[in-house]
Design an enzyme around this catalytic site. Structure first.
Site, PDB file in Angstrom:
ATOM      1  N   ASP A  43       0.842  -1.195   0.000  1.00 36.87           N
ATOM      2  CA  ASP A  43       0.000   0.000   0.000  1.00 36.87           C
ATOM      3  C   ASP A  43       0.879   1.248   0.000  1.00 36.87           C
ATOM      4  O   ASP A  43       1.727   1.428   0.888  1.00 36.87           O
ATOM      5  CB  ASP A  43      -0.882  -0.013   1.248  1.00 36.87           C
ATOM      6  CG  ASP A  43      -1.984   1.031   1.216  1.00 36.87           C
ATOM      7  OD1 ASP A  43      -1.823   2.045   0.518  1.00 36.87           O
ATOM      8  OD2 ASP A  43      -3.006   0.834   1.910  1.00 36.87           O
ATOM      9  N   GLU A  91      -1.536  -1.037  -3.977  1.00 32.73           N
ATOM     10  CA  GLU A  91      -2.735  -0.315  -3.572  1.00 32.73           C
ATOM     11  C   GLU A  91      -2.505   1.194  -3.542  1.00 32.73           C
ATOM     12  O   GLU A  91      -1.497   1.669  -3.009  1.00 32.73           O
ATOM     13  CB  GLU A  91      -3.152  -0.796  -2.181  1.00 32.73           C
ATOM     14  CG  GLU A  91      -4.414  -0.165  -1.640  1.00 32.73           C
ATOM     15  CD  GLU A  91      -4.852  -0.826  -0.355  1.00 32.73           C
ATOM     16  OE1 GLU A  91      -5.495  -0.134   0.460  1.00 32.73           O
ATOM     17  OE2 GLU A  91      -4.577  -2.032  -0.158  1.00 32.73           O
ATOM     18  N   GLU A 142     -11.039   2.720  -1.329  1.00 34.03           N
ATOM     19  CA  GLU A 142     -11.470   3.237  -0.030  1.00 34.03           C
ATOM     20  C   GLU A 142     -11.797   4.721  -0.084  1.00 34.03           C
ATOM     21  O   GLU A 142     -12.582   5.221   0.719  1.00 34.03           O
ATOM     22  CB  GLU A 142     -10.417   2.969   1.046  1.00 34.03           C
ATOM     23  CG  GLU A 142      -9.134   3.758   0.880  1.00 34.03           C
ATOM     24  CD  GLU A 142      -8.072   3.348   1.875  1.00 34.03           C
ATOM     25  OE1 GLU A 142      -7.944   4.030   2.913  1.00 34.03           O
ATOM     26  OE2 GLU A 142      -7.361   2.361   1.613  1.00 34.03           O
ATOM     27  N   HIS A 146     -12.399  -2.177   2.311  1.00 32.79           N
ATOM     28  CA  HIS A 146     -11.392  -1.547   3.155  1.00 32.79           C
ATOM     29  C   HIS A 146     -11.698  -1.835   4.619  1.00 32.79           C
ATOM     30  O   HIS A 146     -12.843  -1.809   5.043  1.00 32.79           O
ATOM     31  CB  HIS A 146     -11.411  -0.034   2.882  1.00 32.79           C
ATOM     32  CG  HIS A 146     -10.483   0.747   3.744  1.00 32.79           C
ATOM     33  ND1 HIS A 146     -10.912   1.788   4.545  1.00 32.79           N
ATOM     34  CD2 HIS A 146      -9.140   0.659   3.929  1.00 32.79           C
ATOM     35  CE1 HIS A 146      -9.873   2.304   5.180  1.00 32.79           C
ATOM     36  NE2 HIS A 146      -8.793   1.643   4.826  1.00 32.79           N
ATOM     37  N   GLU A 176     -10.379  -7.550   5.213  1.00 33.52           N
ATOM     38  CA  GLU A 176      -9.119  -7.002   5.728  1.00 33.52           C
ATOM     39  C   GLU A 176      -9.208  -6.893   7.247  1.00 33.52           C
ATOM     40  O   GLU A 176     -10.217  -6.463   7.790  1.00 33.52           O
ATOM     41  CB  GLU A 176      -8.861  -5.615   5.128  1.00 33.52           C
ATOM     42  CG  GLU A 176      -7.609  -4.937   5.679  1.00 33.52           C
ATOM     43  CD  GLU A 176      -7.357  -3.562   5.081  1.00 33.52           C
ATOM     44  OE1 GLU A 176      -6.264  -3.014   5.307  1.00 33.52           O
ATOM     45  OE2 GLU A 176      -8.265  -3.028   4.394  1.00 33.52           O
TER      46      GLU A 176
END
Length: 398
Positions: free
Chosen positions: A222, A248, A274, A324, A347
């Site tokens: 990420d 991400e 998200e 998310h 997640e």
């Protein structure tokens, strides 16, 4: 026929002093959008607060003439103003089971409802109404959404808050594998402003995790909207042979052309969502085949009602939805109600979820890398009264 009119809407704040945690080292350096300015990127992270600190959480409660109350939280502070300034009072007297109508009315009621704070407030209302419906009928939300063909829901371990010091990455990656997680996500510490040394650290993170887990775990990374196209291409060319399972949010959520150009130049799947708050936002990403995974958040994108719609959209384009992990309640119930092909897992931010849900009893917790199906009515959010030292109404409409 069940008769239940909305009779009250209130936001409550729970608080308590949490003792000092001797193991809390603070928050490690993480690449963020503002890290483009190097002075806003602390090399050593953010220090842990000294001594006891006050923990506060907000929960939305919607009461009805049937004597049953729906609840959702913790709620972000950003939702308070829209609710207190008229959204909450607009719900009074409405049919509490008319989720779709209420969602549509709130979405149409203000020109700014599609994004940001108002959409977060709509999400809170929608999720509280789904909890209310479950409590009225005595079943978990995932059953209301169509039931489930699974007995357990896989989770991936999100390592936000993990330091990258010598041996720490390897120890954490190996421990997560041993605990049963078959996928884990890591967060970069650096972006373009941190120069060649930062790039080397970002490349090394992929190398270190892959060497530790081999092919026994998926590995995701990420960048939290902190990179540019040139930087992302250079990183991808360096690590493509290590087979990251996704990259991400390398760019801000609306940077569709950057996503498109990066997608054309690497085999590494891309993920985002998200910070996409609306079905109109996600459609061009799906139409252009830019994503391997869509990550919309049920506490930001319009709640359970719209997350289910987004799952149907993504399924049409063959894109998986892994919500998310800002919270766990709505995401877990929606994923449980979907095909594993559509929603393969949830997640779980293992550093943050226990404290985020500090005031709750029996918060969903993974064991062996997966969650059991929730069994309590609604989202099953009940308070641990012994942990609450103070409680007050932030606002109340009745």
């Amino acid at each position: 026929m069940i008769q239940a009119k909305i009779s009250s809407v209130r936001m409550i704040e729970l608080s308590a002093l949490i003792p000092e945690d001797s193991t809390n080292r603070g928050f490690p350096p993480q690449s963020r959008a503002v890290s483009v300015y190097n002075q806003y990127h602390p090399a050593d992270g953010w220090p842990a607060p000294a001594g006891p600190r006050r923990k506060t959480s907000l929960y939305l409660e919607i009461g009805t003439t049937a004597g049953v109350t729906g609840r959702y939280g913790p709620i972000d502070q950003e939702a308070v103003a829209p609710l207190a300034e008229g959204m909450a009072s607009s719900l009074l007297g409405l049919d509490a089971l008319a989720n779709t109508f209420i969602w549509d009315m709130l979405q149409r009621g203000n020109r700014h409802s599609r994004h940001g704070n108002r959409k977060i407030a709509i999400s809170a209302v929608d999720n509280a109404l789904w909890d209310l419906r479950g409590r009225l009928l005595g079943v978990p939300v995932w059953q209301l959404l169509g039931g489930s063909g699974r007995t357990r829901i896989p989770a991936y371990a999100s390592t936000l808050g993990t330091f990258h010091g010598e041996g720490e990455v390897e120890e954490t990656a190996a421990r997560l594998l041993e605990e049963g997680y078959t996928a884990q996500k890591w967060f970069f510490s650096d972006g373009p402003a941190q120069g060649p040394e930062g790039m080397e650290r970002n490349v090394a993170l992929v190398q270190r995790t892959r060497e530790t887990v081999g092919e026994r775990s998926a590995l995701m990374f990420d960048a939290f909207m902190s990179w540019d196209l040139q930087y992302a291409r250079r990183w991808a060319s360096r690590v493509e042979h290590l087979r990251p399972d996704w990259l991400e949010e390398p760019f801000p959520a609306g940077a569709i052309e950057s996503f498109s150009q990066l997608r054309a130049s690497t085999s590494i799947p891309l993920a985002t969502g998200e910070h996409l708050y609306d079905r109109h936002d996600i459609l061009p990403f799906l139409q252009r085949g830019l994503l391997g995974v869509l990550q919309v958040d049920p506490e930001w994108c319009g709640g359970t009602t719209d997350l289910v719609r987004m799952c149907a959209m993504a399924e049409t384009f063959g894109v998986a939805v892994i919500p998310h992990g800002h919270g766990i309640h709505a995401a877990l119930h929606v994923v449980a109600s979907q095909s594993p092909e559509v929603c393969p897992r949830v997640e779980y931010l293992f550093h943050h979820m226990p404290e985020r849900h500090y005031f709750e009893t029996d918060t969903p917790t993974p064991h062996g890398g997966s969650f059991a199906l929730p069994t309590r009515p609604g989202f099953g959010i009940e308070f641990a009264e012994d942990r609450i030292k103070e409680s007050r109404d932030v606002f109340a409409a009745s």
